[in-house]
Design a protein around this motif. Sequence first.
Motif, mmCIF file in Angstrom:
data_model
loop_
_atom_site.group_PDB
_atom_site.id
_atom_site.type_symbol
_atom_site.label_atom_id
_atom_site.label_comp_id
_atom_site.label_asym_id
_atom_site.label_seq_id
_atom_site.Cartn_x
_atom_site.Cartn_y
_atom_site.Cartn_z
ATOM 1 N N UNK A 75 59.111 42.831 61.221
ATOM 2 C CA UNK A 75 58.271 42.918 62.414
ATOM 3 C C UNK A 75 56.996 42.082 62.246
ATOM 4 N N UNK A 76 56.431 42.088 61.066
ATOM 5 C CA UNK A 76 55.245 41.266 60.813
ATOM 6 C C UNK A 76 55.571 39.782 60.986
ATOM 7 N N UNK A 77 56.765 39.369 60.568
ATOM 8 C CA UNK A 77 57.190 37.975 60.763
ATOM 9 C C UNK A 77 57.290 37.650 62.251
ATOM 10 N N UNK A 78 57.837 38.565 63.031
ATOM 11 C CA UNK A 78 57.960 38.345 64.477
ATOM 12 C C UNK A 78 56.570 38.304 65.117
ATOM 13 N N UNK A 79 55.673 39.188 64.674
ATOM 14 C CA UNK A 79 54.294 39.166 65.172
ATOM 15 C C UNK A 79 53.651 37.806 64.900
ATOM 16 N N UNK A 80 53.877 37.252 63.711
ATOM 17 C CA UNK A 80 53.316 35.944 63.355
ATOM 18 C C UNK A 80 53.875 34.847 64.255
ATOM 19 N N UNK A 109 67.783 40.933 56.597
ATOM 20 C CA UNK A 109 68.494 41.109 57.859
ATOM 21 C C UNK A 109 69.740 41.957 57.660
ATOM 22 N N UNK A 110 70.495 41.698 56.598
ATOM 23 C CA UNK A 110 71.692 42.494 56.345
ATOM 24 C C UNK A 110 71.368 43.977 56.227
ATOM 25 N N UNK A 111 70.310 44.291 55.502
ATOM 26 C CA UNK A 111 69.928 45.686 55.324
ATOM 27 C C UNK A 111 69.551 46.326 56.651
ATOM 28 N N UNK A 112 68.793 45.615 57.476
ATOM 29 C CA UNK A 112 68.370 46.180 58.752
ATOM 30 C C UNK A 112 69.517 46.292 59.745
ATOM 31 N N UNK A 123 64.011 43.029 67.786
ATOM 32 C CA UNK A 123 63.282 41.927 67.145
ATOM 33 C C UNK A 123 63.906 40.584 67.502
ATOM 34 N N UNK A 124 65.237 40.537 67.562
ATOM 35 C CA UNK A 124 65.927 39.302 67.960
ATOM 36 C C UNK A 124 65.494 38.886 69.359
ATOM 37 N N UNK A 125 65.401 39.852 70.273
ATOM 38 C CA UNK A 125 65.008 39.553 71.644
ATOM 39 C C UNK A 125 63.575 39.032 71.726
ATOM 40 N N UNK A 126 62.701 39.551 70.869
ATOM 41 C CA UNK A 126 61.319 39.061 70.842
ATOM 42 C C UNK A 126 61.273 37.609 70.375
ATOM 43 N N UNK A 127 62.049 37.287 69.359
ATOM 44 C CA UNK A 127 62.105 35.904 68.867
ATOM 45 C C UNK A 127 62.687 34.997 69.944
#
Length: 135
Positions: A75-80, A109-112, A123-127
Amino acid sequence: MPTDRSNPRPSTRSNPGPAAAARNRAALLEAAHAVFAESGTAAPLSSVARRAGVGQGSLYRHFPDRVSLVAAVVEENVDALEAASAAGAALPELLGLVTRHAIESVGVVDLLVEDRPGRMLELRDRVAAVLAAHR
């Protein structure tokens, strides 16, 4: 000799209490980025706490399990990415950021996806929304 409990000696250690919570969370996320990039998401969480300079109790207060910590990293990566887009980054720069995050997050990603597929879709939709705005 009895001690005077009404006038205790001042402690040489200060306890910042709740004021440290945000600082500890930020340190844990920074440490998690580094530890997961170096050793993968199976790295001991004690390594994350140690690198952040906090105890494991602090880690588990903020992130009750491994997947919660991993999700916060993503999520922090998506925020960035969203912040870079809002600051006017061009599409090549945004794609470079996505690529860097993907390389650093091998295994994340695999874990999530396995544990929280709905969260990954969000998160994919935000990206996708950030990248679509730069067509």
